[in-house]
Design an enzyme around this catalytic site. Structure first.
Site, PDB file in Angstrom:
ATOM      1  CG  HIS A 213       9.982   8.698 -15.174  1.00 33.09           C
ATOM      2  ND1 HIS A 213      10.022   8.782 -16.535  1.00 33.09           N
ATOM      3  CD2 HIS A 213       9.529   7.459 -14.890  1.00 33.09           C
ATOM      4  CE1 HIS A 213       9.597   7.650 -17.059  1.00 33.09           C
ATOM      5  NE2 HIS A 213       9.289   6.836 -16.081  1.00 33.09           N
ATOM      6  CB  CYS A 524      -1.583  -2.833  -1.845  1.00 34.71           C
ATOM      7  SG  CYS A 524      -2.820  -2.840  -3.139  1.00 34.71           S
TER       8      CYS A 524
HETATM    9  C1  PEP Z   1      -4.484   1.544  -5.556  1.00 33.88           C
HETATM   10  O1  PEP Z   1      -5.260   1.828  -6.472  1.00 33.88           O
HETATM   11  O2  PEP Z   1      -4.665   1.876  -4.377  1.00 33.88           O
HETATM   12  C2  PEP Z   1      -3.248   0.765  -5.836  1.00 33.88           C
HETATM   13  C3  PEP Z   1      -2.498   0.304  -4.877  1.00 33.88           C
HETATM   14  O3  PEP Z   1      -2.899   0.590  -7.111  1.00 33.88           O
HETATM   15  P1  PEP Z   1      -2.285   1.722  -8.041  1.00 33.88           P
HETATM   16  O4  PEP Z   1      -1.911   2.886  -7.167  1.00 33.88           O
HETATM   17  O5  PEP Z   1      -1.123   1.098  -8.723  1.00 33.88           O
HETATM   18  O6  PEP Z   1      -3.415   2.024  -8.961  1.00 33.88           O
END
Ligand code: PEP
Ligand code: MG
Length: 594
Positions: A213, A524
């Site tokens: 956090h 992402c």
């Molecule tokens: C990833 O795994 O790159 C992703 C974007 O998801 P998280 O970081 O939430 O696992």
């Protein structure tokens, strides 16, 4: 990152030279959890230890002691409510849930009963019983294999100290000199919020992880933090000069003139780049040759939407919906989710909102009642949702009902087979038909995307891109699973290489396949935020990025430096290289030439 041999006999994480040598420059490597460089004076934040009498209670003062405990709970609640208010002012409502959860804990009847009962039966003073009761839970949290429990231990620690301090009606010590870098063994979310009122430049802590956090709060407050530094709090002292780099996780104490000059220059460049890029943030990003590149935001809470447009984001590419689980385990009801998604979708329409289905389990949120020996390879993401259809049904129904503007898409985490996609699609179709027939207003069927974050999904990329509307590449997990390197384990952090040739080739293959099959491709994972990776990804054919909002302006301004033709040559070259060092050198040379 710790020196591995040190792990055998010490917790020290020092590199370069012994920092106990007074006034010598020393470099420490930790985990950069919130970006940015800061240079300044250290303030060693040590919690006041309260002196309590240790005595056996007699009949006359047992009820007085229980009263003292109950008043301490009340004072702690008052403090937390004030901190909650400061949080709302600084960060909006999203993070204030943290303190709501702590306040709820103060009302826990089991805990109150246990502590009051033991004061009565064992005639022990309140502070001892509180200490023992909390330590019992803390030990479990700290020794848990689950990263989330380990990180939440800091919050539990904070509640314990708060109640004990309040037994003595002592005021909270939170005012510190302005503009210092705070060093501490551990800091709670409340500490960060309160200390940040003194314009703290940065934070360093012995414990903590990238997803704690305190890390998330620092990112939102735009304050650099380096965590997981071993016992640095014992090695630094108030007034010491230091540099911290929240991107690389580096802390330098007593920097010599040369180091100081180089970091001052780096910092100046960073500030200038930020100023330049914030000017271009609102404009669409296009390459030198006129190709449009879209940047979306990765967000954890709806409150982050308030600044979305100002940061230049063109929608939400990743909403980590698992953040709707309160206290990590409570499943949000369909009605709550519906209201939440609708509010988000309305706030940003016509821009897209990609809701990733709950990515629970693994090292993220504890859902499993069973202690899994290897949670990252266990019951996580879509696997849980398929096994617990009531959770999946509620989430899909909420998202479909909220899609009145047609801007919601659904993203499925941890995909390893096309069967999983087909199953989710069939469930969406079933709910859509039912809901569309009942709805007063027109409902759109959400598009369906797959997270590409496990090597199996890369192998099946041709099949997957033929059965989804879009893919989103999660390089954080893809790197973890491809290289067999736990993304949260500091011991093997040096092996977590996003420029590893295996990752580079997978990215090229995935994006090429998506483009061939006319399936939209997006990234992402954190790699999408890395300026060094940007031209490579463009050269692979990627046109959509979803990144943390604070990186959008910078990336948009960089895009205009490159023409697609030259990035394609770069990408072709990168996939022939055999080591991370070669890949990085190639990308650095390209960056330097632009
Ligand atoms: C990833 O795994 O790159 C992703 C974007 O998801 P998280 O970081 O939430 O696992
Ligand atoms: Mg992931």
């Amino acid at each position: 990152m710790p020196e591995k041999k040190e792990l055998l006999n010490t917790t020290s994480k020092t590199t370069k030279q012994d920092p106990s040598v007074k006034d010598c420059e020393a470099i420490y490597a930790g985990i950069g959890a919130s970006r940015g460089i800061c240079i300044g004076e250290c303030y060693s934040f040590v919690r006041e230890m309260c002196q309590h009498e240790i005595r056996e209670l007699d009949d006359n003062n047992i009820s007085e002691e229980i009263e003292r405990f109950l008043s301490a709970l009340q004072r702690s609640e008052n403090e937390l409510k004030k901190i909650e208010q400061v949080t709302i002012k600084k960060l909006g409502k999203g993070y204030s849930n943290l303190f709501e959860a702590q306040i709820m804990m103060l009302h826990d009847p089991v805990l109150i009963e246990a502590i009051s009962g033991r004061i009565q039966s064992e005639r022990k003073p309140a502070h001892l019983v509180i200490e023992e009761e909390f330590d019992h839970y803390l030990e479990k949290f700290i020794n848990s294999d689950n990263q989330m429990f380990q990180e939440r231990a800091d919050d539990l620690h904070d509640i314990k100290n708060r109640i004990i301090r309040n037994l003595q009606i002592r005021k909270l010590h939170s005012w510190i000199p302005e503009g210092v870098i705070v060093a501490s063994d551990n800091l709670s979310s409340a500490d960060i919020i309160l200390l940040s009122r003194s314009n703290v430049k940065g934070f360093i802590t012995d414990s903590g992880g990238k997803t704690s956090h305190i890390a998330l709060i620092c990112r939102s407050l735009n304050i650099p933090i380096v965590v997981g530094l071993g016992n640095i709090s014992q090695k630094v002292s108030t007034g010491m000069q230091m540099i911290i780099d929240g991107s690389t996780g580096t802390v330098i104490t007593n920097p010599d003139e040369k180091t100081l000059a180089s970091y001052l220059k780096k910092n100046e460049e960073a500030i200038k780049n930020e100023a330049d890029s914030s000017l271009t943030a609102a404009l669409p990003a296009t390459t030198k040759c006129g190709i449009r590149i879209t940047f979306y935001a990765n967000i954890d809470f709806k409150e982050e939407l308030q600044t979305l447009v100002a940061t230049g984001a063109e929608g939400v590419g990743l909403f980590r919906s698992e953040n709707l689980f309160t206290e990590g385990t409570k499943v949000p009801r369909e009605s709550e989710q519906y209201a939440y998604y609708l509010e988000m979708a309305e706030a940003i329409t016509p821009m897209p909102l990609d809701i990733r289905l709950f990515d629970i389990g693994g090292d993220k949120l504890i859902y499993s009642p069973v202690k899994e020996p290897n949670p990252n390879l266990g019951w996580r993401g879509i696997r849980i949702l398929i096994d617990l259809p009531e959770i999946l049904d509620a989430q899909l129904r909420a998202a479909i009902r909220a899609n009145i503007h047609g801007n919601i898409d659904i993203l499925i985490p941890m995909i390893i087979s096309v069967d999983e996609i087909r199953l989710v699609r069939a469930i969406i179709d079933k709910h859509y038909e039912e809901l569309a027939a009942e709805a007063d207003s027109q409902l759109e069927k959400p598009g369906v995307g797959a997270m590409i974050e496990v090597p199996a999904a890369v192998e099946l990329i041709d099949e997957i891109t033929r059965c989804v509307d879009f893919i989103s590449i999660g390089t954080n997990d893809l790197t973890q699973y491809t290289l067999a390197v736990d993304r949260n384990n500091v011991i093997v952090q040096d092996l977590f290489e996003k420029f590893h040739p295996a990752i580079i080739r997978q990215l090229h293959r995935v994006i090429t396949s998506a483009n061939k099959n006319r399936c939209k491709a997006m990234i992402c994972g954190d790699m999408g935020s890395d300026p060094l990776a940007l031209p490579f990804l463009l050269g692979c054919g990627l046109r959509k990025f979803s990144v943390v909002v604070s990186d959008i302006a910078k990336l948009k301004s960089l895009v205009s430096r490159y023409s697609i033709a030259e990035t394609e040559v770069l990408a072709q070259k990168c996939i022939t290289l055999g080591t991370s060092t070669e890949v990085k050198a190639c990308l650095e040379a390209f960056q330097a030439a632009h």
